[in-house]
Design a protein around this motif. Structure first.
Motif, mmCIF file in Angstrom:
data_model
loop_
_atom_site.group_PDB
_atom_site.id
_atom_site.type_symbol
_atom_site.label_atom_id
_atom_site.label_comp_id
_atom_site.label_asym_id
_atom_site.label_seq_id
_atom_site.Cartn_x
_atom_site.Cartn_y
_atom_site.Cartn_z
ATOM 1 N N MET A 101 0.841 -1.204 0.000
ATOM 2 C CA MET A 101 0.000 0.000 0.000
ATOM 3 C C MET A 101 0.874 1.252 0.000
ATOM 4 O O MET A 101 0.607 2.198 -0.737
ATOM 5 C CB MET A 101 -0.928 0.010 1.218
ATOM 6 C CG MET A 101 -2.043 -1.011 1.171
ATOM 7 S SD MET A 101 -3.355 -0.607 -0.002
ATOM 8 C CE MET A 101 -4.102 0.813 0.793
ATOM 9 N N ASN A 102 1.917 1.253 0.829
ATOM 10 C CA ASN A 102 2.792 2.423 0.905
ATOM 11 C C ASN A 102 3.550 2.652 -0.401
ATOM 12 O O ASN A 102 3.774 3.798 -0.779
ATOM 13 C CB ASN A 102 3.746 2.308 2.089
ATOM 14 C CG ASN A 102 3.030 2.500 3.410
ATOM 15 O OD1 ASN A 102 1.942 3.060 3.479
ATOM 16 N ND2 ASN A 102 3.631 2.010 4.478
ATOM 17 N N LEU A 103 3.945 1.580 -1.079
ATOM 18 C CA LEU A 103 4.594 1.743 -2.383
ATOM 19 C C LEU A 103 3.631 2.369 -3.386
ATOM 20 O O LEU A 103 4.008 3.258 -4.149
ATOM 21 C CB LEU A 103 5.090 0.400 -2.919
ATOM 22 C CG LEU A 103 6.273 -0.239 -2.203
ATOM 23 C CD1 LEU A 103 6.555 -1.617 -2.795
ATOM 24 C CD2 LEU A 103 7.505 0.645 -2.269
ATOM 25 N N LEU A 104 2.394 1.910 -3.365
ATOM 26 C CA LEU A 104 1.414 2.383 -4.342
ATOM 27 C C LEU A 104 0.906 3.786 -4.052
ATOM 28 O O LEU A 104 0.841 4.628 -4.948
ATOM 29 C CB LEU A 104 0.229 1.409 -4.415
ATOM 30 C CG LEU A 104 0.519 0.045 -5.032
ATOM 31 C CD1 LEU A 104 -0.665 -0.886 -4.832
ATOM 32 C CD2 LEU A 104 0.855 0.184 -6.501
ATOM 33 N N ILE A 105 0.498 4.053 -2.788
ATOM 34 C CA ILE A 105 -0.148 5.343 -2.506
ATOM 35 C C ILE A 105 0.403 6.060 -1.280
ATOM 36 O O ILE A 105 -0.211 7.001 -0.775
ATOM 37 C CB ILE A 105 -1.684 5.199 -2.369
ATOM 38 C CG1 ILE A 105 -2.062 4.257 -1.222
ATOM 39 C CG2 ILE A 105 -2.305 4.765 -3.687
ATOM 40 C CD1 ILE A 105 -3.537 4.255 -0.888
ATOM 41 N N GLY A 106 1.556 5.645 -0.781
ATOM 42 C CA GLY A 106 2.144 6.334 0.369
ATOM 43 C C GLY A 106 1.297 6.162 1.613
ATOM 44 O O GLY A 106 0.652 5.135 1.805
ATOM 45 N N ALA A 107 1.256 7.180 2.444
ATOM 46 C CA ALA A 107 0.538 7.119 3.724
ATOM 47 C C ALA A 107 -0.903 7.609 3.595
ATOM 48 O O ALA A 107 -1.535 7.946 4.590
ATOM 49 C CB ALA A 107 1.281 7.944 4.766
ATOM 50 N N ASN A 108 -1.442 7.606 2.415
ATOM 51 C CA ASN A 108 -2.778 8.152 2.161
ATOM 52 C C ASN A 108 -3.902 7.153 2.387
ATOM 53 O O ASN A 108 -4.925 7.206 1.724
ATOM 54 C CB ASN A 108 -2.843 8.681 0.714
ATOM 55 C CG ASN A 108 -1.842 9.761 0.472
ATOM 56 O OD1 ASN A 108 -1.926 10.821 1.066
ATOM 57 N ND2 ASN A 108 -0.867 9.497 -0.378
#
Length: 117
Positions: A101-108
């Protein structure tokens, strides 16, 4: 048989949610695109392998972080104008889900709940 978990996630403002490394970040336009990107990231090692190759010592990366689940399912729906709800069912641990998830959209994104599937 591995235990499967049902993760309930939410993403605020998917249109602007991007990971910190442009070459690895999600670049779609809607919930269906995101569901596809996350499903592929969990079912296949491509995103992990691309990230690992970018590390200063790729051979030292914990191989457990590269685990995949070919049976992972992802559904994403618009909850309101900005928020997208994501239902994810997988046998992967939260550490792997968090990394992808963090690779794809960061902390969002936010984990809203988790239950046995």
């Amino acid at each position: 048989m591995q235990m499967r978990n049902h993760y309930y996630l939410s993403i605020d403002d998917l249109a602007h949610a991007r990971g910190p490394v442009a070459e690895l970040a999600y670049d779609g336009v809607g919930p269906n695109d995101f569901a596809t990107a996350l499903r592929e990231a969990l079912q296949m090692p491509v995103l992990f392998e691309r990230w690992r190759a970018m590390q200063s010592a790729p051979d030292e990366v914990d191989p457990a972080l590269g685990a995949t689940d070919p049976a992972a399912t992802v559904h994403a729906t618009v909850d309101d104008v900005l928020r997208v709800d994501v239902d994810l069912v997988t046998s992967l641990p939260m550490s792997v889900v968090r990394h992808r998830m963090n690779l794809l959209i960061g902390a969002n994104w936010t984990l809203r709940d988790m239950r046995a599937a």
